[in-house]
Design an enzyme around this catalytic site. Sequence first.
Site, PDB file in Angstrom:
ATOM      1  N   HIS A 191       0.784  -1.231   0.012  1.00  0.00           N
ATOM      2  CA  HIS A 191      -0.085   0.034   0.005  1.00  0.00           C
ATOM      3  C   HIS A 191       1.023   1.107   0.109  1.00  0.00           C
ATOM      4  O   HIS A 191       1.910   1.362   0.450  1.00  0.00           O
ATOM      5  CB  HIS A 191      -0.702   0.298   1.321  1.00  0.00           C
ATOM      6  CG  HIS A 191      -2.038   0.962   0.988  1.00  0.00           C
ATOM      7  ND1 HIS A 191      -1.965   2.132   1.224  1.00  0.00           N
ATOM      8  CD2 HIS A 191      -3.429   0.560   0.591  1.00  0.00           C
ATOM      9  CE1 HIS A 191      -3.178   3.006   1.006  1.00  0.00           C
ATOM     10  NE2 HIS A 191      -3.996   1.760   0.549  1.00  0.00           N
TER      11      HIS A 191
ATOM     12  N   ASP B 275      -8.015  -5.652   0.289  1.00  0.00           N
ATOM     13  CA  ASP B 275      -8.460  -6.599  -0.775  1.00  0.00           C
ATOM     14  C   ASP B 275      -8.043  -7.854  -0.605  1.00  0.00           C
ATOM     15  O   ASP B 275      -8.439  -8.765  -1.277  1.00  0.00           O
ATOM     16  CB  ASP B 275      -7.924  -5.854  -2.124  1.00  0.00           C
ATOM     17  CG  ASP B 275      -8.634  -4.779  -2.490  1.00  0.00           C
ATOM     18  OD1 ASP B 275      -9.971  -4.679  -2.254  1.00  0.00           O
ATOM     19  OD2 ASP B 275      -8.075  -3.823  -2.998  1.00  0.00           O
TER      20      ASP B 275
HETATM   21  N1  CMC Z   1       4.143  -7.661  -4.693  1.00  0.00           N
HETATM   22  C1  CMC Z   1       5.422  -7.518  -5.163  1.00  0.00           C
HETATM   23  N2  CMC Z   1       6.183  -6.324  -4.871  1.00  0.00           N
HETATM   24  C2  CMC Z   1       5.491  -5.306  -4.438  1.00  0.00           C
HETATM   25  C3  CMC Z   1       4.168  -5.194  -4.451  1.00  0.00           C
HETATM   26  C4  CMC Z   1       3.539  -6.542  -4.343  1.00  0.00           C
HETATM   27  N3  CMC Z   1       1.892  -6.287  -4.449  1.00  0.00           N
HETATM   28  N4  CMC Z   1       3.882  -3.713  -3.920  1.00  0.00           N
HETATM   29  C5  CMC Z   1       5.026  -3.068  -3.962  1.00  0.00           C
HETATM   30  N5  CMC Z   1       6.043  -4.108  -4.044  1.00  0.00           N
HETATM   31  C6  CMC Z   1       7.567  -3.614  -4.148  1.00  0.00           C
HETATM   32  C7  CMC Z   1       7.814  -2.781  -5.519  1.00  0.00           C
HETATM   33  O1  CMC Z   1       8.089  -3.720  -6.515  1.00  0.00           O
HETATM   34  C8  CMC Z   1       8.938  -1.873  -4.974  1.00  0.00           C
HETATM   35  O2  CMC Z   1      10.056  -2.710  -4.917  1.00  0.00           O
HETATM   36  P1  CMC Z   1      11.451  -2.115  -5.079  1.00  0.00           P
HETATM   37  O3  CMC Z   1      11.589  -1.227  -3.893  1.00  0.00           O
HETATM   38  O4  CMC Z   1      12.500  -3.193  -4.927  1.00  0.00           O
HETATM   39  O5  CMC Z   1      11.618  -1.496  -6.642  1.00  0.00           O
HETATM   40  C9  CMC Z   1       8.668  -1.674  -3.310  1.00  0.00           C
HETATM   41  O6  CMC Z   1       7.581  -2.910  -2.961  1.00  0.00           O
HETATM   42  C10 CMC Z   1       7.844  -0.457  -3.172  1.00  0.00           C
HETATM   43  O7  CMC Z   1       6.375  -0.430  -4.165  1.00  0.00           O
HETATM   44  P2  CMC Z   1       6.023   0.803  -4.923  1.00  0.00           P
HETATM   45  O8  CMC Z   1       5.407   0.163  -6.169  1.00  0.00           O
HETATM   46  O9  CMC Z   1       7.136   1.811  -4.904  1.00  0.00           O
HETATM   47  O10 CMC Z   1       4.926   1.226  -3.722  1.00  0.00           O
HETATM   48  P3  CMC Z   1       3.791   2.121  -4.348  1.00  0.00           P
HETATM   49  O11 CMC Z   1       3.321   2.887  -3.223  1.00  0.00           O
HETATM   50  O12 CMC Z   1       4.080   2.950  -5.618  1.00  0.00           O
HETATM   51  O13 CMC Z   1       2.425   0.982  -4.822  1.00  0.00           O
HETATM   52  C11 CMC Z   1       0.558  -0.348  -4.477  1.00  0.00           C
HETATM   53  C12 CMC Z   1       1.435   0.601  -4.022  1.00  0.00           C
HETATM   54  C13 CMC Z   1      -0.716  -0.555  -3.863  1.00  0.00           C
HETATM   55  C14 CMC Z   1       0.335   0.296  -5.995  1.00  0.00           C
HETATM   56  C15 CMC Z   1       1.398  -1.727  -4.878  1.00  0.00           C
HETATM   57  O14 CMC Z   1       2.083  -2.193  -3.439  1.00  0.00           O
HETATM   58  C16 CMC Z   1       0.651  -2.904  -5.528  1.00  0.00           C
HETATM   59  O15 CMC Z   1       0.682  -2.674  -6.787  1.00  0.00           O
HETATM   60  N6  CMC Z   1      -0.043  -3.558  -4.778  1.00  0.00           N
HETATM   61  C17 CMC Z   1      -0.727  -4.643  -5.581  1.00  0.00           C
HETATM   62  C18 CMC Z   1      -2.057  -4.101  -6.019  1.00  0.00           C
HETATM   63  C19 CMC Z   1      -3.099  -4.033  -4.620  1.00  0.00           C
HETATM   64  O16 CMC Z   1      -3.236  -5.190  -3.872  1.00  0.00           O
HETATM   65  N7  CMC Z   1      -3.501  -2.628  -4.778  1.00  0.00           N
HETATM   66  C20 CMC Z   1      -4.583  -2.351  -3.487  1.00  0.00           C
HETATM   67  C21 CMC Z   1      -4.223  -1.493  -2.645  1.00  0.00           C
HETATM   68  S1  CMC Z   1      -5.520  -1.271  -1.322  1.00  0.00           S
HETATM   69  C22 CMC Z   1      -7.082  -1.002  -2.083  1.00  0.00           C
HETATM   70  C23 CMC Z   1      -6.973   0.436  -2.617  1.00  0.00           C
HETATM   71  O17 CMC Z   1      -6.607   1.386  -2.007  1.00  0.00           O
HETATM   72  O18 CMC Z   1      -7.235   0.555  -3.795  1.00  0.00           O
END
Ligand code: CMC
Length: 431
Positions: free
Chosen positions: A313, A371
Amino acid sequence: MKLADNKATLSFSNGSPSIELPVYQGSIGPDVIDIRKLYGQSGMFTYDPGFLSTASCQSAITYIDGDKGELLYRGYPIEQLATKCDYLDTCYLLLKGELPNATERDDFHKLVLKHTMVHEQMQFFLRGFRRDAHPMAVLTGLIGALSAFYHDSTDINNPQHREIAAIRLISKLPTLVAMAYKYGVGQPFMYPRNELSYAGNFLHMMFGTPCEDYKVNPVLEKALDRIFILHADHEQNASTSTVRLCGSSGTNPFAAIAAGVACLWGPAHGGANEACLNMLEDIQRNGGIAKVGEFMEQVKDKNSGVKLMGFGHRVYKNYDPRAKLMQETCNEVLAELGLEKDPLFALAKQVEKIALEDDYFVQRKLYPNVDFYSGIVQRAIGIPVSLFTGIFALARTVGWIAQLNEMLADPEYKIGRPRQLFTGSPRRDVP
Ligand code: CMC
């Protein structure tokens, strides 16, 4: 907004004079540096793709402490709201700032439950869609179309119009989501029954048929109500910011909410519950629990493009408090339906266990989000996977409206208009 005692000073290494920037304090949470005059003073913009360090507005609705894993609606912890209030109490709280007293509660429940029916012509509009259309495509269209059906409440600058539009949206969303479902499965639309609760009525419109009486199961009704509460608002997430940005142009509330629905659809946001269940089903098909380890290796491999859906998140760097409540509801629903041994639930628990102990997830502070378990609950209730995000949209509508109305009442609000760092070609002439 309260000015802090300290100021921020921005200095430049090229000898340009440094700039003092005011700092504001909220009631809780990080202070903000006010950069509104920065461009005027320095000719420079700030650069913050994805808004990682930018507060786009002031808000008194929802507060998240991502490190603690705390979520407050108008100051009340989500755990207390989920156990002591129902969804319509929560809607009242989000819209008006306080929990209702007994009379206000009664009046608000009656008001919302009285406006559940939609214009009869809407079903003919809906019939223009293909039967196999994704429900989110249908909902984006239907909600946008509300402004054509209810054009007497479209003036965003008129508080009375905003109030009427708010009630219409909250009341009619369950009817529209259920209609989108019924259309897809080829069953007749069910008219709402206003003597039922908000969640009970939705179950009736989803699973009732004109052929026999539908009895609402109180455990499923409570579970659905909790799903609605947990998804009701979540401060300035992507879809809420979309609604604010869209509404900032003065467009009507139905159009602004339709924009929010479109944004919510994406798998990184509201579409994650659907993506998460599809992911669990995929693992199940490919060998189940025995193959979880292999799947997790894929997730950790940056080149695979595989993410663990339902994990991570932008704000929570701890267990999402909504995920804990959802796991509790999951246990209750599966027990009620005799599905305690549901293989997908067992699989989800195993995935969670491995992730919580694995360095990759621990170091990045990736925990289950709301989720992760909500899909299992919805599937057990009988809601098809493609409708999960529609349920999220239904529940989040109140948050979008509360945030939109807060923005419109804010004397500092302006049309949203970010700037850019231009990296394209400078002026050139066509040969
Ligand atoms: N699985 C594997 N790796 C992950 C995941 C994941 N679900 N989420 C983040 N990471 C890794 C990402 O690759 C990055 O790694 P590195 O630092 O080595 O490059 C690190 O963790 C930081 O992640 P980020 O992408 O910079 O984080 P963000 O804040 O931009 O993204 C997110 C947040 C929710 C989009 C992401 O965690 C994600 O895609 N999660 C899966 C989708 C999901 O479950 N979304 C629902 C969110 S809750 C409901 C809502 O509010 O809509």
